[in-house]
Scaffold this motif. Structure first.
Motif, PDB file in Angstrom:
ATOM      1  N   LEU A  53       0.842  -1.187   0.000  1.00 11.31           N
ATOM      2  CA  LEU A  53       0.000   0.000   0.000  1.00 11.31           C
ATOM      3  C   LEU A  53       0.886   1.248   0.000  1.00 11.31           C
ATOM      4  CD1 LEU A  53      -2.493  -1.186   2.779  1.00 11.31           C
ATOM      5  CD2 LEU A  53      -2.780  -1.376   0.288  1.00 11.31           C
ATOM      6  N   PRO A  54       0.348   2.400  -0.361  1.00  8.46           N
ATOM      7  CA  PRO A  54       1.150   3.630  -0.310  1.00  8.46           C
ATOM      8  C   PRO A  54       1.742   3.840   1.082  1.00  8.46           C
ATOM      9  CG  PRO A  54      -0.892   4.021  -1.494  1.00  8.46           C
ATOM     10  CD  PRO A  54      -1.020   2.646  -0.906  1.00  8.46           C
ATOM     11  N   SER A  55       3.044   4.134   1.117  1.00  9.71           N
ATOM     12  CA  SER A  55       3.774   4.215   2.384  1.00  9.71           C
ATOM     13  C   SER A  55       3.952   5.632   2.893  1.00  9.71           C
ATOM     14  CB  SER A  55       5.147   3.553   2.236  1.00  9.71           C
ATOM     15  OG  SER A  55       5.015   2.195   1.905  1.00  9.71           O
ATOM     16  N   GLY A  56       3.342   6.625   2.232  1.00  8.26           N
ATOM     17  CA  GLY A  56       3.488   7.995   2.686  1.00  8.26           C
ATOM     18  C   GLY A  56       4.918   8.468   2.527  1.00  8.26           C
ATOM     19  N   SER A  57       5.424   9.110   3.546  1.00  7.58           N
ATOM     20  CA  SER A  57       6.769   9.699   3.470  1.00  7.58           C
ATOM     21  C   SER A  57       7.865   8.755   3.918  1.00  7.58           C
ATOM     22  CB  SER A  57       6.811  10.970   4.326  1.00  7.58           C
ATOM     23  OG  SER A  57       6.551  10.657   5.694  1.00  7.58           O
ATOM     24  N   ILE A  58       7.535   7.523   4.282  1.00  8.95           N
ATOM     25  CA  ILE A  58       8.535   6.588   4.801  1.00  8.95           C
ATOM     26  C   ILE A  58       9.527   6.218   3.695  1.00  8.95           C
ATOM     27  CG2 ILE A  58       8.911   4.264   5.711  1.00  8.95           C
ATOM     28  CD1 ILE A  58       7.763   6.170   7.755  1.00  8.95           C
ATOM     29  N   SER A  59      10.822   6.402   3.984  1.00 11.06           N
ATOM     30  CA  SER A  59      11.869   6.104   3.007  1.00 11.06           C
ATOM     31  C   SER A  59      13.009   5.297   3.591  1.00 11.06           C
ATOM     32  CB  SER A  59      12.431   7.409   2.424  1.00 11.06           C
ATOM     33  OG  SER A  59      13.006   8.216   3.453  1.00 11.06           O
ATOM     34  N   THR A  60      12.891   4.869   4.840  1.00 11.12           N
ATOM     35  CA  THR A  60      13.972   4.111   5.458  1.00 11.12           C
ATOM     36  C   THR A  60      14.195   2.792   4.729  1.00 11.12           C
ATOM     37  OG1 THR A  60      14.863   3.365   7.593  1.00 11.12           O
ATOM     38  CG2 THR A  60      12.557   2.833   7.127  1.00 11.12           C
ATOM     39  N   ILE A  61      15.294   2.154   5.006  1.00 10.85           N
ATOM     40  CA  ILE A  61      15.653   0.938   4.286  1.00 10.85           C
ATOM     41  C   ILE A  61      14.645  -0.167   4.567  1.00 10.85           C
ATOM     42  CG2 ILE A  61      18.108   1.527   4.316  1.00 10.85           C
ATOM     43  CD1 ILE A  61      18.512  -0.545   6.505  1.00 10.85           C
ATOM     44  N   GLN A  62      14.293  -0.899   3.538  1.00 12.89           N
ATOM     45  CA  GLN A  62      13.522  -2.142   3.649  1.00 12.89           C
ATOM     46  C   GLN A  62      12.229  -1.967   4.455  1.00 12.89           C
ATOM     47  OE1 GLN A  62      16.226  -5.335   4.836  1.00 12.89           O
ATOM     48  NE2 GLN A  62      17.919  -4.204   3.919  1.00 12.89           N
ATOM     49  N   ALA A  63      11.438  -0.996   4.073  1.00 13.40           N
ATOM     50  CA  ALA A  63      10.168  -0.749   4.760  1.00 13.40           C
ATOM     51  C   ALA A  63       9.075  -0.535   3.728  1.00 13.40           C
ATOM     52  CB  ALA A  63      10.279   0.473   5.667  1.00 13.40           C
ATOM     53  N   TRP A  64       7.953  -1.220   3.913  1.00 12.41           N
ATOM     54  CA  TRP A  64       6.781  -0.979   3.073  1.00 12.41           C
ATOM     55  C   TRP A  64       5.515  -1.285   3.870  1.00 12.41           C
ATOM     56  CZ3 TRP A  64      10.470  -4.703   1.707  1.00 12.41           C
ATOM     57  CH2 TRP A  64      10.092  -6.057   1.882  1.00 12.41           C
ATOM     58  N   ARG A  65       4.445  -0.592   3.493  1.00 13.40           N
ATOM     59  CA  ARG A  65       3.161  -0.775   4.178  1.00 13.40           C
ATOM     60  C   ARG A  65       2.473  -1.990   3.575  1.00 13.40           C
ATOM     61  NH1 ARG A  65      -0.711   4.081   6.184  1.00 13.40           N
ATOM     62  NH2 ARG A  65      -1.971   2.819   7.618  1.00 13.40           N
ATOM     63  N   THR A  66       2.550  -3.091   4.264  1.00 12.27           N
ATOM     64  CA  THR A  66       2.068  -4.352   3.711  1.00 12.27           C
ATOM     65  C   THR A  66       0.567  -4.325   3.450  1.00 12.27           C
ATOM     66  OG1 THR A  66       1.956  -6.742   4.039  1.00 12.27           O
ATOM     67  CG2 THR A  66       1.744  -5.366   6.012  1.00 12.27           C
TER      68      THR A  66
END
Length: 430
Positions: free
Chosen positions: A100-113
């Motif tokens: 799903l869209p993750s917004g502003s999150i850009s850290t390594i290896q992160a996504w909104r499952t």
């Protein structure tokens, strides 16, 4: 998907000094293909490719197992089949490409499952634990039980589901006290990782330890807090089940973890063969209805090595020959252990972090010091944890610390010998 570095060269490709190399089937000291034995039980390709694949019981002594392996929203095993049964085509929910869209999150290896909160592995594990306790209470006739409830989170990739994804605001997260290292005093592996980051050569999808920036750290900690909160909620359900079934006052509950994470200390994340405190120190909670020291804590030296001996001791069972851990009952009762030091051993199968061969190191932790010795190099790490708890000043090459280093080196050797395997028992006496 998480990329992995290429395997180390095979023995046939290694330097042979002009001699004839061994045949392929004899090229390794390990003569048995893991696929020939029970180790293949945990291979994810088996679970994904063979609907009939299952565990051979007992599994490491356990009579009932609900396997959840790997991490984040890519967990599989029995859980993967449970997920597919409840959401046919579940592969369309898993991974960064389906997120799903993750917004502003850009850290390594992160996504909104896209995996729904109710179908995420943490809740599967909770439900299996609760189901076991209910079956036990209704049909075991008072027989004792041992339940190991292991959660796959918190771990990278960072994929807390549903409301846990944005439960914590990265802007509210302070940087860890050890975020800024002493750049004039960096151990070579840390210098290597920071150099990879600053030069743009870093692979942010690698499972290897990473040097990161402040925003990465705040975001990763916020997501990790979300995962931990979800686990806290699950554990609360398990404890409530124990209470509802009348088992809580006759059950010892242990909480611990296998390892930590740099999580921003020294501008690092993930884990690897650099034994900073945040990586090797893990929680250990022993909640025992019979314990006289309720709510007490201890600074006594202890380790994962000691958990099995402590459980056996509490159950009134003697350890087997060769068990190296110590029963922590004296510590739980408010005393101390006889340990003067703890040993951490790490043997990797690959060369990385600037090393030219697979990384191997031994770490000694005493009440005051941490010393780490790497194979094949002249440098090492030595920290005074009382004066330098953030491990920023490496004393290894300090002439004034030379006597201390020699003393700790001898203690390391003696500790390694003390923990050498005494098993099997001799078959005859002289």
């Amino acid at each position: 998907t998480i990329t992995r570095p290429p395997s180390l060269r095979s023995p046939r490709a290694a330097e042979t000094g002009g001699r004839t190399p061994p045949p392929a089937q004899l090229g390794d000291a390990c003569m048995r293909d893991p696929g020939d034995g029970p180790y293949d039980q945990e291979r994810i390709d088996k679970w994904q490719g063979d609907p009939a694949h299952d565990l051979k019981l007992p599994y490491y002594g356990f009579e009932e197992v609900h396997l959840t392996m790997m991490h984040a929203d890519g967990a599989h095993g029995h859980y993967g089949r449970w997920l597919e049964a409840r959401h046919p085509g579940s592969a369309s929910l898993i991974g960064r490409e389906h997120a799903l869209p993750s917004g502003s999150i850009s850290t390594i290896q992160a996504w909104r499952t896209a995996v729904p909160e109710e179908l995420y592995s943490t809740n599967y594990i909770r439900d299996q634990a609760v189901g076991f306790l209910e079956r036990h209470a209704s049909g075991a006739g008072g027989k004792p039980f041992f339940l190991q409830c292991s959660f796959n989170d918190p771990h990278h990739p960072f994929t807390p589901p549903g409301r846990y994804w944005d439960m914590y605001d990265p802007d509210d997260i302070p940087l860890p006290a050890a975020f800024d290292p002493d750049e004039q005093n960096l151990p070579p592996p840390v210098k290597f990782l920071i150099g990879e980051r600053d030069s743009g050569r870093q692979d942010r999808d690698s499972w290897l330890p990473q040097a990161v920036n402040a925003r990465d750290v705040r975001e990763a900690i916020a997501l990790t807090y979300g995962s931990i909160t979800m686990i806290d909620d699950a554990i609360g359900s398990v404890l409530a089940t124990l209470q509802r079934l009348g088992l809580l006052e006759n059950t010892v509950v242990i909480f611990t973890s296998d390892h930590g994470d740099y999580m921003g200390d020294h501008q690092l994340m993930l884990k690897g063969p650099i034994h900073y405190d945040g990586l090797i120190r893990v929680p250990f909670i022993w909640a025992d209805p019979a314990a006289a020291q309720a709510g007490a804590s201890s600074d006594a030296l202890a380790g994962t090595l000691d958990i099995a001996a402590t459980i056996l001791g509490r159950a009134g069972l003697a350890p087997f020959h060769g068990m190296q851990g110590q029963d922590l009952a004296p510590v739980i009762a408010g005393g101390q252990t006889a340990r003067q030091a703890m040993l951490v051993e790490e043997d990797n199968q690959r060369a990385f972090l600037g090393f030219d061969r697979p990384v191997r190191l031994r770490t000694l932790i005493t009440e005051r010091y941490r010393m780490s010795v790497y194979r094949g190099v002249a440098w090492g790490e030595l920290y005074d944890l009382r004066e330098d708890p953030l491990e920023r000043r490496n004393l290894w090459s300090d002439p004034a610390a030379a006597p201390l280093r020699a003393e700790l080196m001898e203690q390391l050797v003696q500790t390694m010998q003390e923990l050498a395997d005494d098993s099997p028992l001799p078959t005859a006496r002289a």
